[in-house]
Design an enzyme around this catalytic site. Structure first.
Site, PDB file in Angstrom:
ATOM      1  N   ASP A 104      33.456  -1.988  -1.473  1.00  0.00           N
ATOM      2  CA  ASP A 104      33.511  -0.884  -0.510  1.00  0.00           C
ATOM      3  C   ASP A 104      32.726  -1.206   0.761  1.00  0.00           C
ATOM      4  O   ASP A 104      32.370  -0.323   1.527  1.00  0.00           O
ATOM      5  CB  ASP A 104      33.003   0.417  -1.154  1.00  0.00           C
ATOM      6  CG  ASP A 104      31.614   0.266  -1.770  1.00  0.00           C
ATOM      7  OD1 ASP A 104      30.982  -0.801  -1.598  1.00  0.00           O
ATOM      8  OD2 ASP A 104      31.165   1.217  -2.432  1.00  0.00           O
ATOM      9  N   LYS A 155      17.914   2.474  -5.241  1.00  0.00           N
ATOM     10  CA  LYS A 155      17.914   3.915  -4.957  1.00  0.00           C
ATOM     11  C   LYS A 155      16.549   4.591  -5.161  1.00  0.00           C
ATOM     12  O   LYS A 155      16.395   5.497  -5.999  1.00  0.00           O
ATOM     13  CB  LYS A 155      19.005   4.614  -5.763  1.00  0.00           C
ATOM     14  CG  LYS A 155      20.385   4.018  -5.456  1.00  0.00           C
ATOM     15  CD  LYS A 155      21.528   4.848  -5.931  1.00  0.00           C
ATOM     16  CE  LYS A 155      22.846   4.287  -5.454  1.00  0.00           C
ATOM     17  NZ  LYS A 155      23.285   3.038  -6.080  1.00  0.00           N
ATOM     18  N   ASP A 213      28.987   1.182   3.859  1.00  0.00           N
ATOM     19  CA  ASP A 213      29.483   1.319   2.494  1.00  0.00           C
ATOM     20  C   ASP A 213      30.442   2.499   2.550  1.00  0.00           C
ATOM     21  O   ASP A 213      30.013   3.642   2.730  1.00  0.00           O
ATOM     22  CB  ASP A 213      28.296   1.582   1.571  1.00  0.00           C
ATOM     23  CG  ASP A 213      28.714   2.017   0.174  1.00  0.00           C
ATOM     24  OD1 ASP A 213      29.808   2.587   0.021  1.00  0.00           O
ATOM     25  OD2 ASP A 213      27.928   1.799  -0.760  1.00  0.00           O
TER      26      ASP A 213
HETATM   27  N1  GDD Z   1      33.541  -3.998 -12.688  1.00  0.00           N
HETATM   28  C1  GDD Z   1      32.781  -2.961 -12.438  1.00  0.00           C
HETATM   29  N2  GDD Z   1      32.272  -2.223 -13.488  1.00  0.00           N
HETATM   30  N3  GDD Z   1      32.482  -2.636 -11.162  1.00  0.00           N
HETATM   31  C2  GDD Z   1      31.710  -1.551 -10.946  1.00  0.00           C
HETATM   32  C3  GDD Z   1      31.164  -0.764 -11.975  1.00  0.00           C
HETATM   33  C4  GDD Z   1      31.485  -1.124 -13.332  1.00  0.00           C
HETATM   34  O1  GDD Z   1      31.083  -0.477 -14.305  1.00  0.00           O
HETATM   35  N4  GDD Z   1      30.417   0.226 -11.408  1.00  0.00           N
HETATM   36  C5  GDD Z   1      30.500   0.057 -10.075  1.00  0.00           C
HETATM   37  N5  GDD Z   1      31.293  -1.005  -9.783  1.00  0.00           N
HETATM   38  C6  GDD Z   1      31.638  -1.538  -8.453  1.00  0.00           C
HETATM   39  C7  GDD Z   1      32.119  -0.482  -7.483  1.00  0.00           C
HETATM   40  O2  GDD Z   1      33.534  -0.377  -7.513  1.00  0.00           O
HETATM   41  C8  GDD Z   1      31.618  -1.000  -6.147  1.00  0.00           C
HETATM   42  O3  GDD Z   1      32.500  -1.877  -5.500  1.00  0.00           O
HETATM   43  C9  GDD Z   1      30.370  -1.801  -6.514  1.00  0.00           C
HETATM   44  O4  GDD Z   1      30.455  -2.060  -7.914  1.00  0.00           O
HETATM   45  C10 GDD Z   1      29.087  -1.054  -6.200  1.00  0.00           C
HETATM   46  O5  GDD Z   1      29.163   0.224  -6.817  1.00  0.00           O
HETATM   47  P1  GDD Z   1      28.902   1.546  -5.975  1.00  0.00           P
HETATM   48  O6  GDD Z   1      29.085   2.689  -6.897  1.00  0.00           O
HETATM   49  O7  GDD Z   1      29.665   1.521  -4.706  1.00  0.00           O
HETATM   50  O8  GDD Z   1      27.349   1.361  -5.734  1.00  0.00           O
HETATM   51  P2  GDD Z   1      26.448   1.955  -4.572  1.00  0.00           P
HETATM   52  O9  GDD Z   1      27.195   2.004  -3.306  1.00  0.00           O
HETATM   53  O10 GDD Z   1      25.853   3.224  -5.051  1.00  0.00           O
HETATM   54  O11 GDD Z   1      25.270   0.861  -4.493  1.00  0.00           O
HETATM   55  C11 GDD Z   1      25.547  -0.512  -4.390  1.00  0.00           C
HETATM   56  O12 GDD Z   1      25.952  -0.857  -3.066  1.00  0.00           O
HETATM   57  C12 GDD Z   1      24.936  -0.646  -2.060  1.00  0.00           C
HETATM   58  C13 GDD Z   1      25.492  -1.084  -0.728  1.00  0.00           C
HETATM   59  O13 GDD Z   1      26.679  -0.522  -0.452  1.00  0.00           O
HETATM   60  C14 GDD Z   1      24.298  -1.307  -4.796  1.00  0.00           C
HETATM   61  O14 GDD Z   1      24.679  -2.667  -4.862  1.00  0.00           O
HETATM   62  C15 GDD Z   1      23.174  -1.115  -3.782  1.00  0.00           C
HETATM   63  O15 GDD Z   1      22.076  -1.978  -4.101  1.00  0.00           O
HETATM   64  C16 GDD Z   1      23.665  -1.435  -2.380  1.00  0.00           C
HETATM   65  O16 GDD Z   1      22.630  -1.149  -1.437  1.00  0.00           O
HETATM   66 MG    MG Z   2      29.127   1.686  -2.734  1.00  0.00          MG
END
Ligand code: GDD
Ligand code: MG
Length: 325
Positions: A104, A155, A213
């Site tokens: 994303d 977070k 994001d």
């Molecule tokens: N295969 C798989 N399995 N992918 C997953 C799973 C899972 O169980 N859970 C989440 N993902 C994928 C999501 O589709 C996304 O592309 C990515 O892992 C990160 O998940 P998000 O749910 O978007 O996380 P976030 O936005 O809260 O936080 C993450 O991204 C931030 C930056 O955008 C973390 O990596 C943070 O450290 C980071 O700052």
């Molecule tokens: Mg995200």
């Protein structure tokens, strides 16, 4: 070199549209988010492994019907394994080093420079960091004078955040990190794995320029505006003949938009029907939705087959599949 793309999340912050459409297939600036993410991969990436989970079958079908420029291989989880578990499940044959990417992330970074930074310092990994106003929704890094990451907190509260430099969701890692992820249970890469890798030297690649994001409605629409402005839209961006107002817009040729007015930064998907005098601005309309005559949709996401009734105003909303407004 290979890239591992995490694409298995539920997209909870984009519900209700993500009840039927996985986040990565929501179109922004004329093509699904996933394809913009894959566009960021440099030509040195020979294959992208997609670690899927939620709606893996929907993603697989779409990707098979619309092959991306970079060859992809999909590995689906049968139950959600978290970001770390997903990496472990799908990352069995990664290159050394490999590129790790959240699906994303919409950005204007130089990914080649990130890979060069990894080769240069020789530590176990490199995380792209961006500076944000409020780091609390992200993973936050504490750095030393050499840009080595000393601490990483996922977070934190605003008060606990060690800096305003956050994980941009894009990194380069040695292959051995995959073996450091515990097997057999859901694992968060950010919470349970990264902190334990810091002793083996993880460095920051501080990126500047646009980063978003696209995981919430506001951020998704901001990312769409950026993609239009950066000339990265999936199709032509001038308004179609028979419409008024101004672009940029990305309107699928199968959509009917005669008599509509555009206010810029709009995606209209296949078989959408927009009635005369309807107004669209800063929004995404998914396939087969209907925006009736004189209705307006501003700063919103309208799900597939949804209907906005004549004269109705939709603003700052996310409508799910087949919703009526
Ligand atoms: N295969 C798989 N399995 N992918 C997953 C799973 C899972 O169980 N859970 C989440 N993902 C994928 C999501 O589709 C996304 O592309 C990515 O892992 C990160 O998940 P998000 O749910 O978007 O996380 P976030 O936005 O809260 O936080 C993450 O991204 C931030 C930056 O955008 C973390 O990596 C943070 O450290 C980071 O700052
Ligand atoms: Mg995200």
């Amino acid at each position: 070199m290979k890239a591992l793309v995490l694409i298995g999340g539920f997209g909870t912050r984009l519900r209700p549209v993500t009840y039927s459409v996985p986040k990565q297939l929501i179109p922004i600036a004329g093509k699904p988010m996933l394809y913009h993410v894959l566009d960021m991969l440099p030509p040195t990436i020979e294959q992208a492994v997609l670690a899927t989970g939620y709606k893996a079958d929907v993603i697989a079908r779409y990707v098979e019907e619309h092959p991306p420029k970079v060859p992809v291989r999909m590995v689906a989880e049968t139950e959600p394994l978290g970001t770390g578990g997903g990496m472990r499940n799908a990352g069995g044959d990664m290159s050394d080093p490999f590129l790790l990417m959240n699906s994303d992330v919409i950005a204007g970074f130089d990914v080649t420079a990130l890979l060069a930074r990894q080769t240069e310092h020789g530590g176990i990994g490199t995380m792209t960091l961006v500076e944000v106003e409020d780091p609390s929704p992200y993973g936050v890094a504490e750095l030393d004078a050499t840009d080595r990451i000393l601490r990483f907190v996922e977070k934190p509260t605003r008060e606990e955040a060690p800096s305003r430099w956050i994980n941009a969701g894009l990194g380069a890692w040695k292959r051995e990190v995959i073996g450091r992820i515990p097997d057999g249970a859901p694992v968060s890469w950010e919470q349970q794995v990264v902190p334990g890798l810091l002793a083996d030297r993880v460095y920051a690649f501080r990126a500047t320029g646009f980063w978003e994001d696209a995981g919430t409605p506001d951020r998704l629409l901001r990312a769409q505006r950026y993609l239009f402005e950066a000339g990265r839209a999936g199709r032509r961006t001038s308004i179609p003949t028979g419409t008024t107002g101004n672009g940029p817009v990305a309107v699928d040729p199968s959509a009917t938009v005669e008599g509509a007015t555009f206010g810029g930064s709009v995606t209209v998907s296949a078989h959408v029907v927009v009635g005369p005098r309807a107004y669209l601005e800063d929004c995404v309309i998914l396939e087969r939705a209907t925006i009736e005559a004189g209705a307006s949709v501003v700063h919103s996401i309208v799900g597939p087959r949804a209907r906005v009734r004549a004269g109705h105003r939709v603003s700052h909303q996310v409508l799910g599949e087949a919703a009526e407004a």
